[in-house]
Motif scaffolding. Structure first.
Motif, PDB file in Angstrom:
ATOM      1  N   PRO A 147     -10.070  11.097  -6.572  1.00  0.00           N
ATOM      2  CA  PRO A 147     -10.337  12.384  -5.909  1.00  0.00           C
ATOM      3  C   PRO A 147     -10.035  12.283  -4.418  1.00  0.00           C
ATOM      4  O   PRO A 147     -10.320  11.266  -3.788  1.00  0.00           O
ATOM      5  CB  PRO A 147     -11.835  12.582  -6.150  1.00  0.00           C
ATOM      6  N   ASP A 148      -9.454  13.335  -3.868  1.00  0.00           N
ATOM      7  CA  ASP A 148      -9.244  13.334  -2.422  1.00  0.00           C
ATOM      8  C   ASP A 148     -10.463  13.961  -1.735  1.00  0.00           C
ATOM      9  O   ASP A 148     -11.461  14.281  -2.386  1.00  0.00           O
ATOM     10  CB  ASP A 148      -7.942  14.049  -2.047  1.00  0.00           C
ATOM     11  N   GLU A 149     -10.384  14.130  -0.433  1.00  0.00           N
ATOM     12  CA  GLU A 149     -11.541  14.617   0.322  1.00  0.00           C
ATOM     13  C   GLU A 149     -11.919  16.057  -0.026  1.00  0.00           C
ATOM     14  O   GLU A 149     -13.047  16.492   0.226  1.00  0.00           O
ATOM     15  CB  GLU A 149     -11.263  14.498   1.823  1.00  0.00           C
ATOM     16  N   ASP A 150     -10.986  16.792  -0.666  1.00  0.00           N
ATOM     17  CA  ASP A 150     -11.262  18.167  -1.093  1.00  0.00           C
ATOM     18  C   ASP A 150     -11.625  18.227  -2.579  1.00  0.00           C
ATOM     19  O   ASP A 150     -11.679  19.314  -3.155  1.00  0.00           O
ATOM     20  CB  ASP A 150     -10.048  19.061  -0.822  1.00  0.00           C
ATOM     21  N   ARG A 151     -11.815  17.070  -3.180  1.00  0.00           N
ATOM     22  CA  ARG A 151     -12.181  16.943  -4.591  1.00  0.00           C
ATOM     23  C   ARG A 151     -11.098  17.436  -5.544  1.00  0.00           C
ATOM     24  O   ARG A 151     -11.386  17.886  -6.649  1.00  0.00           O
ATOM     25  CB  ARG A 151     -13.512  17.651  -4.884  1.00  0.00           C
ATOM     26  N   ALA A 152      -9.867  17.360  -5.103  1.00  0.00           N
ATOM     27  CA  ALA A 152      -8.748  17.528  -6.017  1.00  0.00           C
ATOM     28  C   ALA A 152      -8.487  16.175  -6.671  1.00  0.00           C
ATOM     29  O   ALA A 152      -8.677  15.128  -6.039  1.00  0.00           O
ATOM     30  CB  ALA A 152      -7.512  18.015  -5.275  1.00  0.00           C
ATOM     31  N   LEU A 153      -8.064  16.197  -7.937  1.00  0.00           N
ATOM     32  CA  LEU A 153      -7.845  14.948  -8.672  1.00  0.00           C
ATOM     33  C   LEU A 153      -6.368  14.579  -8.680  1.00  0.00           C
ATOM     34  O   LEU A 153      -5.495  15.433  -8.916  1.00  0.00           O
ATOM     35  CB  LEU A 153      -8.343  15.075 -10.110  1.00  0.00           C
ATOM     36  N   TRP A 154      -6.110  13.294  -8.454  1.00  0.00           N
ATOM     37  CA  TRP A 154      -4.748  12.774  -8.443  1.00  0.00           C
ATOM     38  C   TRP A 154      -4.675  11.535  -9.336  1.00  0.00           C
ATOM     39  O   TRP A 154      -5.589  10.717  -9.329  1.00  0.00           O
ATOM     40  CB  TRP A 154      -4.323  12.397  -7.023  1.00  0.00           C
ATOM     41  N   LEU A 155      -3.591  11.422 -10.060  1.00  0.00           N
ATOM     42  CA  LEU A 155      -3.371  10.263 -10.915  1.00  0.00           C
ATOM     43  C   LEU A 155      -2.369   9.343 -10.234  1.00  0.00           C
ATOM     44  O   LEU A 155      -1.253   9.755  -9.897  1.00  0.00           O
ATOM     45  CB  LEU A 155      -2.838  10.708 -12.282  1.00  0.00           C
ATOM     46  N   VAL A 156      -2.791   8.092 -10.017  1.00  0.00           N
ATOM     47  CA  VAL A 156      -1.989   7.121  -9.284  1.00  0.00           C
ATOM     48  C   VAL A 156      -1.672   5.931 -10.203  1.00  0.00           C
ATOM     49  O   VAL A 156      -2.546   5.453 -10.922  1.00  0.00           O
ATOM     50  CB  VAL A 156      -2.750   6.603  -8.045  1.00  0.00           C
ATOM     51  N   ARG A 157      -0.431   5.483 -10.175  1.00  0.00           N
ATOM     52  CA  ARG A 157      -0.084   4.243 -10.878  1.00  0.00           C
ATOM     53  C   ARG A 157      -0.525   3.066 -10.005  1.00  0.00           C
ATOM     54  O   ARG A 157      -0.198   3.020  -8.813  1.00  0.00           O
ATOM     55  CB  ARG A 157       1.415   4.169 -11.150  1.00  0.00           C
ATOM     56  N   THR A 158      -1.251   2.142 -10.594  1.00  0.00           N
ATOM     57  CA  THR A 158      -1.770   1.034  -9.790  1.00  0.00           C
ATOM     58  C   THR A 158      -0.637   0.196  -9.193  1.00  0.00           C
ATOM     59  O   THR A 158      -0.805  -0.387  -8.124  1.00  0.00           O
ATOM     60  CB  THR A 158      -2.687   0.142 -10.635  1.00  0.00           C
ATOM     61  N   GLU A 159       0.499   0.158  -9.852  1.00  0.00           N
ATOM     62  CA  GLU A 159       1.613  -0.629  -9.311  1.00  0.00           C
ATOM     63  C   GLU A 159       2.175  -0.002  -8.038  1.00  0.00           C
ATOM     64  O   GLU A 159       2.867  -0.673  -7.260  1.00  0.00           O
ATOM     65  CB  GLU A 159       2.720  -0.771 -10.356  1.00  0.00           C
ATOM     66  N   ASP A 160       1.886   1.284  -7.797  1.00  0.00           N
ATOM     67  CA  ASP A 160       2.355   1.945  -6.583  1.00  0.00           C
ATOM     68  C   ASP A 160       1.370   1.812  -5.419  1.00  0.00           C
ATOM     69  O   ASP A 160       1.715   2.161  -4.286  1.00  0.00           O
ATOM     70  CB  ASP A 160       2.589   3.444  -6.850  1.00  0.00           C
ATOM     71  N   ALA A 161       0.148   1.361  -5.688  1.00  0.00           N
ATOM     72  CA  ALA A 161      -0.865   1.247  -4.638  1.00  0.00           C
ATOM     73  C   ALA A 161      -0.455   0.211  -3.598  1.00  0.00           C
ATOM     74  O   ALA A 161       0.269  -0.750  -3.898  1.00  0.00           O
ATOM     75  CB  ALA A 161      -2.211   0.874  -5.248  1.00  0.00           C
ATOM     76  N   ALA A 162      -0.932   0.406  -2.376  1.00  0.00           N
ATOM     77  CA  ALA A 162      -0.641  -0.572  -1.327  1.00  0.00           C
ATOM     78  C   ALA A 162      -1.272  -1.916  -1.653  1.00  0.00           C
ATOM     79  O   ALA A 162      -0.704  -2.967  -1.335  1.00  0.00           O
ATOM     80  CB  ALA A 162      -1.156  -0.051   0.018  1.00  0.00           C
ATOM     81  N   ALA A 163      -2.458  -1.891  -2.278  1.00  0.00           N
ATOM     82  CA  ALA A 163      -3.132  -3.138  -2.654  1.00  0.00           C
ATOM     83  C   ALA A 163      -4.204  -2.845  -3.689  1.00  0.00           C
ATOM     84  O   ALA A 163      -4.832  -1.789  -3.687  1.00  0.00           O
ATOM     85  CB  ALA A 163      -3.758  -3.814  -1.433  1.00  0.00           C
ATOM     86  N   VAL A 164      -4.366  -3.814  -4.579  1.00  0.00           N
ATOM     87  CA  VAL A 164      -5.493  -3.838  -5.511  1.00  0.00           C
ATOM     88  C   VAL A 164      -6.171  -5.185  -5.315  1.00  0.00           C
ATOM     89  O   VAL A 164      -5.631  -6.222  -5.698  1.00  0.00           O
ATOM     90  CB  VAL A 164      -5.047  -3.671  -6.976  1.00  0.00           C
TER      91      VAL A 164
END
Length: 345
Positions: A147-164
């Motif tokens: 969720p972003d700061e406005d509580r909209a939902l986004w689906l993210v691929r973990t391989e695209d994240a800057a870090a896990v």
């Protein structure tokens, strides 16, 4: 209200109980350490249990998660079903459902969610920046619902994240810290802020309350078995009134968690407003859950202090679920706000 399981729900629950009971043993859990049991996850997916949730609904999922909680099975079942299958099935576009659901059903795609929000994430032009401090099962996930700061939902691929980054929680949930820096994401849900977020959050609270019901039932069952054979002053501990009363209180707390989770799941599946019922179920799971797992460990006496004893895992899971659900006082405050606004049906 009718909480009687349908034939499909009952069959799925019985199958899950057999698979969890056969594969999530004390010896296998000890060998796994804090890692996910990949063999168990494959078995659950091969049996079609994640996909069955689309047919059996949230109440069916609660029944399955009770079976997982009884044995504290280390698989991302709750997370992938709530933040993946149910979220995409209810709020995804036709294209998203066709692309994502097959993998979520067979386990090749694993979803998790940063809900309730554990950090601050901003969205701009379909890209996210920010940090979710701890996300359950993130190290196993291919996708994470953010969720972003406005509580909209986004689906993210973990391989695209800057870090896990690996994070160790109280329970072995393969958690991680999600770092996003202009990370591409796809929107899940309609244009109105907060609608999909509220729906997914309610489903998650109900599902994890069901998991807590199973954790508590498993802890209590171990305590009953132990006190029935452990003798003190020439008779079993279970014959002492103080032990009986402590176990009875734990039983009543467990039943309260179960019935409030069932009611909330039933309302959710019937399309009724489930926000207040979800908060109620989460509050019982948090507050009563703590009491039950503490009682389970206490009733084991000195054995309960052994970190390698099976009952200690129930204690760890119970405390982690308390933290994940938001802790009782926070949930009670949110429930009070609903009552004050007159939004609670």
């Amino acid at each position: 209200m009718d909480f009687t399981p349908t034939e499909e729900q009952e069959a799925a629950r019985d199958l899950a109980g057999r698979i969890f009971g056969d594969l999530s043993t004390h010896e296998r859990l000890r060998a796994a350490g804090t890692a996910t049991d990949a063999e168990l996850w494959k078995a659950l997916c091969a049996a079609g249990l994640p996909g069955a949730v689309e047919e059996t609904g949230l109440l069916g999922l609660v029944l399955l998660l009770e079976e997982q909680g009884r044995v504290t099975a280390q698989v991302p079942f709750a997370a992938s079903c709530v933040y993946g299958i149910l979220a995409v099935a209810r709020h995804g576009t036709e294209e998203q459902r066709g692309r994502l659901l097959p993998g979520l059903r067979d386990g090749t795609t694993v979803a998790t969610g940063a809900l309730p929000a554990s950090g601050t994430v901003t969205a701009r032009d379909g890209r996210l920046s920010g940090t979710a401090e701890w996300v359950p099962w993130l190290r196993d996930a291919t996708h994470v619902l953010v969720p972003d700061e406005d509580r909209a939902l986004w689906l993210v691929r973990t391989e695209d994240a800057a870090a896990v980054e690996a994070v160790e929680l109280t329970a072995p949930w393969s958690a991680g810290r999600l770092v996003l820096a202009g990370t591409p994401a796809e929107r899940l849900g309609g244009p109105g802020p907060g609608t999909a977020y509220a729906d997914v959050l309610a489903a998650a609270r109900i599902a994890f309350a069901g998991l807590q019901a199973g954790v508590c039932a498993g802890s209590l069952a171990r305590a009953v078995a132990y006190t029935s054979v452990r003798e003190q002053f020439g008779r079993p501990l279970a014959t002492h009134q103080a032990v009986q009363l402590r176990a009875a209180d734990a039983h009543m707390d467990t039943e309260a968690i179960r019935v409030t989770a069932y009611e909330a799941a039933w309302r959710f599946d019937e399309g009724l407003d489930a926000s207040g019922a979800a908060l109620t179920a989460a509050w019982w799971a948090s507050e009563a859950g703590k009491r039950v797992v503490h009682a389970g460990q206490h009733l084991h006496g000195g054995m309960g202090a052994d970190l390698d004893h099976p009952v200690h895992r129930h204690f760890l899971w119970g405390r982690q679920l308390d933290a994940h659900l938001g802790c009782g006082t926070e949930l009670l405050a949110e429930l009070g706000d609903l009552l004050a606004k007159g939004d609670l049906s």
